[in-house]
Design an enzyme around this catalytic site. Structure first.
Site, PDB file in Angstrom:
ATOM      1  N   CYS A   1       0.839  -1.211   0.000  1.00 31.88           N
ATOM      2  CA  CYS A   1       0.000   0.000   0.000  1.00 31.88           C
ATOM      3  C   CYS A   1       0.870   1.255   0.000  1.00 31.88           C
ATOM      4  O   CYS A   1       1.806   1.377   0.784  1.00 31.88           O
ATOM      5  CB  CYS A   1      -0.914   0.005   1.219  1.00 31.88           C
ATOM      6  SG  CYS A   1      -2.009   1.446   1.266  1.00 31.88           S
TER       7      CYS A   1
ATOM      8  N   CYS B   1       0.536   4.630   6.897  1.00 24.88           N
ATOM      9  CA  CYS B   1      -0.066   4.490   8.235  1.00 24.88           C
ATOM     10  C   CYS B   1       0.912   3.758   9.161  1.00 24.88           C
ATOM     11  O   CYS B   1       1.343   2.635   8.861  1.00 24.88           O
ATOM     12  CB  CYS B   1      -1.380   3.732   8.154  1.00 24.88           C
ATOM     13  SG  CYS B   1      -2.496   4.412   6.912  1.00 24.88           S
TER      14      CYS B   1
ATOM     15  N   CYS C   1       0.457  -0.043  10.276  1.00 25.21           N
ATOM     16  CA  CYS C   1      -0.063  -1.055   9.345  1.00 25.21           C
ATOM     17  C   CYS C   1       1.018  -1.965   8.748  1.00 25.21           C
ATOM     18  O   CYS C   1       2.043  -1.489   8.249  1.00 25.21           O
ATOM     19  CB  CYS C   1      -0.834  -0.378   8.227  1.00 25.21           C
ATOM     20  SG  CYS C   1      -1.673  -1.550   7.149  1.00 25.21           S
TER      21      CYS C   1
ATOM     22  N   CYS D   1     -16.478  -9.268   5.134  1.00 28.11           N
ATOM     23  CA  CYS D   1     -15.804  -8.001   4.864  1.00 28.11           C
ATOM     24  C   CYS D   1     -14.530  -8.241   4.062  1.00 28.11           C
ATOM     25  O   CYS D   1     -13.679  -9.040   4.475  1.00 28.11           O
ATOM     26  CB  CYS D   1     -15.394  -7.328   6.165  1.00 28.11           C
ATOM     27  SG  CYS D   1     -16.718  -7.173   7.348  1.00 28.11           S
TER      28      CYS D   1
ATOM     29  N   CYS E   1     -19.362  -6.112   3.095  1.00 29.04           N
ATOM     30  CA  CYS E   1     -18.641  -4.905   3.496  1.00 29.04           C
ATOM     31  C   CYS E   1     -17.314  -4.916   2.753  1.00 29.04           C
ATOM     32  O   CYS E   1     -16.723  -5.991   2.573  1.00 29.04           O
ATOM     33  CB  CYS E   1     -18.398  -4.954   5.007  1.00 29.04           C
ATOM     34  SG  CYS E   1     -17.408  -3.571   5.616  1.00 29.04           S
TER      35      CYS E   1
ATOM     36  N   CYS F   1     -19.309   2.126   8.045  1.00 28.62           N
ATOM     37  CA  CYS F   1     -18.581   1.454   9.125  1.00 28.62           C
ATOM     38  C   CYS F   1     -17.341   2.308   9.370  1.00 28.62           C
ATOM     39  O   CYS F   1     -16.463   2.384   8.508  1.00 28.62           O
ATOM     40  CB  CYS F   1     -18.191   0.040   8.695  1.00 28.62           C
ATOM     41  SG  CYS F   1     -17.133  -0.808   9.888  1.00 28.62           S
TER      42      CYS F   1
ATOM     43  N   ARG G   1     -18.143  -2.411  17.535  1.00 28.53           N
ATOM     44  CA  ARG G   1     -17.442  -3.631  17.173  1.00 28.53           C
ATOM     45  C   ARG G   1     -16.121  -3.752  17.937  1.00 28.53           C
ATOM     46  O   ARG G   1     -15.238  -2.910  17.779  1.00 28.53           O
ATOM     47  CB  ARG G   1     -17.190  -3.558  15.668  1.00 28.53           C
ATOM     48  CG  ARG G   1     -16.489  -4.692  15.044  1.00 28.53           C
ATOM     49  CD  ARG G   1     -16.275  -4.364  13.592  1.00 28.53           C
ATOM     50  NE  ARG G   1     -17.538  -4.260  12.899  1.00 28.53           N
ATOM     51  CZ  ARG G   1     -18.084  -5.268  12.219  1.00 28.53           C
ATOM     52  NH1 ARG G   1     -17.469  -6.411  12.150  1.00 28.53           N
ATOM     53  NH2 ARG G   1     -19.223  -5.099  11.607  1.00 28.53           N
TER      54      ARG G   1
HETATM   55  N1  SAM Z   1      -6.694   0.608   3.218  1.00 26.58           N
HETATM   56  C1  SAM Z   1      -7.959   0.772   3.782  1.00 26.58           C
HETATM   57  C2  SAM Z   1      -8.069   1.993   4.645  1.00 26.58           C
HETATM   58  O1  SAM Z   1      -7.083   2.525   5.100  1.00 26.58           O
HETATM   59  O2  SAM Z   1      -9.212   2.401   4.895  1.00 26.58           O
HETATM   60  C3  SAM Z   1      -8.477  -0.394   4.573  1.00 26.58           C
HETATM   61  C4  SAM Z   1      -7.631  -1.362   5.276  1.00 26.58           C
HETATM   62  S1  SAM Z   1      -7.133  -0.925   6.921  1.00 26.58           S
HETATM   63  C5  SAM Z   1      -6.233  -2.341   7.251  1.00 26.58           C
HETATM   64  C6  SAM Z   1      -8.584  -0.955   7.940  1.00 26.58           C
HETATM   65  C7  SAM Z   1      -8.413  -0.559   9.386  1.00 26.58           C
HETATM   66  O3  SAM Z   1      -7.836  -1.618  10.117  1.00 26.58           O
HETATM   67  C8  SAM Z   1      -7.534   0.627   9.677  1.00 26.58           C
HETATM   68  O4  SAM Z   1      -8.185   1.834   9.473  1.00 26.58           O
HETATM   69  C9  SAM Z   1      -7.202   0.403  11.128  1.00 26.58           C
HETATM   70  O5  SAM Z   1      -8.155   1.033  11.959  1.00 26.58           O
HETATM   71  C10 SAM Z   1      -7.277  -1.108  11.298  1.00 26.58           C
HETATM   72  N2  SAM Z   1      -5.920  -1.680  11.475  1.00 26.58           N
HETATM   73  C11 SAM Z   1      -4.978  -1.823  10.526  1.00 26.58           C
HETATM   74  N3  SAM Z   1      -3.840  -2.347  11.051  1.00 26.58           N
HETATM   75  C12 SAM Z   1      -4.065  -2.521  12.373  1.00 26.58           C
HETATM   76  C13 SAM Z   1      -3.275  -3.013  13.451  1.00 26.58           C
HETATM   77  N4  SAM Z   1      -2.020  -3.406  13.284  1.00 26.58           N
HETATM   78  N5  SAM Z   1      -3.841  -3.065  14.667  1.00 26.58           N
HETATM   79  C14 SAM Z   1      -5.120  -2.672  14.854  1.00 26.58           C
HETATM   80  N6  SAM Z   1      -5.907  -2.190  13.875  1.00 26.58           N
HETATM   81  C15 SAM Z   1      -5.398  -2.110  12.649  1.00 26.58           C
HETATM   82 FE1  SF4 Z   2      -2.788   1.212   3.398  1.00 28.83          FE
HETATM   83 FE2  SF4 Z   2      -2.735  -0.019   5.742  1.00 28.83          FE
HETATM   84 FE3  SF4 Z   2      -3.070   2.626   5.656  1.00 28.83          FE
HETATM   85 FE4  SF4 Z   2      -5.070   0.988   4.802  1.00 28.83          FE
HETATM   86  S1  SF4 Z   2      -4.295   1.151   6.875  1.00 28.83           S
HETATM   87  S2  SF4 Z   2      -4.279   2.836   3.790  1.00 28.83           S
HETATM   88  S3  SF4 Z   2      -3.830  -0.702   3.938  1.00 28.83           S
HETATM   89  S4  SF4 Z   2      -1.225   1.494   4.972  1.00 28.83           S
END
Ligand code: SAM
Ligand code: SF4
Ligand code: DTB
Length: 320
Positions: free
Chosen positions: A56, A60, A63, A100, A132, A192, A264
């Site tokens: 990606c 973030c 992530c 989802c 979802c 959501c 959730r």
């Molecule tokens: N890329 C998309 C976005 O940013 O909307 C969706 C995928 S992202 C993995 C969805 C959500 O999962 C994130 O907004 C975050 O809140 C949660 N998430 C991701 N990595 C995580 C982690 N290591 N621990 C807890 N929650 C996490």
């Molecule tokens: Fe990309 Fe992870 Fe951020 Fe979603 S949460 S935008 S998958 S880096």
């Protein structure tokens, strides 16, 4: 339905006042609100599938899938519709009610990959599951196309309060997230939207997030509260763990402020005791992710969740 009942905007100070209450007073208040609007013995069960893993372009800090961090995660191409359907059928047989699908994209791009995701939605919906997806940012036409394919919910989290957002991501802004959420809403999709605890934020940022969510009109139908799953190789790997009582507080405050939403209890359950999860359910959490894994990290096993449900006399909620 929700739009006619939307309350006046909630201020961060009001959300903070809830978070600061004596814990058991807060849980008691939230449990009372929960019982007015929901069956307290039913938990909605959703299953996740990562349909496109890793690579990606966003950064973030939490992530595993960001191309900016060396997490050792192997990138994968977008799955085929048949692979997804196989997983969805199994999820349904295992008792999930919502399926989802997540893609590690910054934004949706028109073309064969997006068309394939629409096809996934159409066919998963045909299995009789709620659908979802979470695909990053999107435009009006893409939101409409997803709606047309049978999408029920779009997941797009605000993650934290506005004042802390710069510490989490530098490749997009809070307002871009809000714009996407607005488009999702205007396309007639259910929203959501929630956040994560453990990003180095304090109660103030948590209160800001809750106020932001509760002030949406209509409020989100589903509010995931994630507890950070620390990922090796990310800047947040060494973050201090948030105490479980703080998770209970945020869930309880979310329930009081958003009485009708599914709140959730999302990522982080593997680190929570049965007792802590029970308190989260009492405080108004009424939805979880089930199945062996989340997107890239493990989830409690179906056997341990079945045992927990049996001990607490909980039943999966069947929608419809
Ligand atoms: N890329 C998309 C976005 O940013 O909307 C969706 C995928 S992202 C993995 C969805 C959500 O999962 C994130 O907004 C975050 O809140 C949660 N998430 C991701 N990595 C995580 C982690 N290591 N621990 C807890 N929650 C996490
Ligand atoms: Fe990309 Fe992870 Fe951020 Fe979603 S949460 S935008 S998958 S880096
Ligand atoms: C959400 O708020 N939590 C889910 C779902 N929306 C997509 C994702 C949790 C991901 C946890 C980390 C991982 O497995 O990579």
């Amino acid at each position: 339905m929700a739009s006619t009942l939307a309350p006046a905007a909630t201020s961060p100070a009001e959300a903070a006042a809830l978070l600061d209450k004596p814990l058991l007073d807060l849980v008691f208040e939230a449990a009372a609100v929960h019982r007015e609007h929901h069956d307290p013995n039913r938990i909605q069960c959703a299953q996740l599938l990562n349909v496109k893993t890793g690579g990606c372009p966003e950064d973030c800090g939490y992530c595993s899938q960001s191309a900016h961090h060396s997490t050792g995660l192997e990138r994968e191409r977008l799955l085929g519709v048949d692979e997804v359907l196989e997983d969805a059928r199994r999820a349904k047989a295992d008792g999930a009610d919502r399926f989802c699908m997540g893609a590690a994209w910054r934004e949706v791009k028109d073309g064969p990959e997006f068309d394939r995701v629409c096809e996934m939605v159409r066919e998963v919906k045909d299995l009789g599951l709620e659908t979802c997806v979470t695909l990053g940012m999107l435009n009006d036409a893409q939101a409409a196309k997803l709606k047309d394919a049978g999408l029920d919910y779009y997941n797009h989290n605000l993650d934290t309060g506005r004042s802390h957002y710069d510490e989490v991501t530098s490749t997009r802004t809070y307002d871009e997230r809000l714009d996407t959420l607005q488009r999702v809403r205007e396309a007639g999709l259910s929203v959501c939207c929630g956040g994560i605890l453990g990003l180095g934020e304090g109660r103030e940022a948590r209160a800001e997030l809750l106020a932001e969510l509760a002030s949406m009109d209509p409020q989100p139908e589903s509010v995931p509260i994630n507890d950070l799953v620390p990922i090796e190789g990310t800047p947040m790997e060494q973050n201090e763990r948030v105490d479980w009582t703080e998770l209970v507080r945020v869930i309880a405050a979310a329930r009081v402020l958003m009485p009708r939403a599914y709140v959730r209890l999302s990522a982080g359950r593997t680190e929570l005791s049965e007792e802590a999860q029970a308190l989260c359910f009492l405080a108004g959490a009424n939805s979880i992710f089930v199945g062996e894994s989340l997107l890239t990290t493990p989830n409690p096993s179906p056997g341990s969740d079945a045992a927990l449900f049996a001990k607490l006399d909980l039943e999966p909620l069947v929608s419809g």
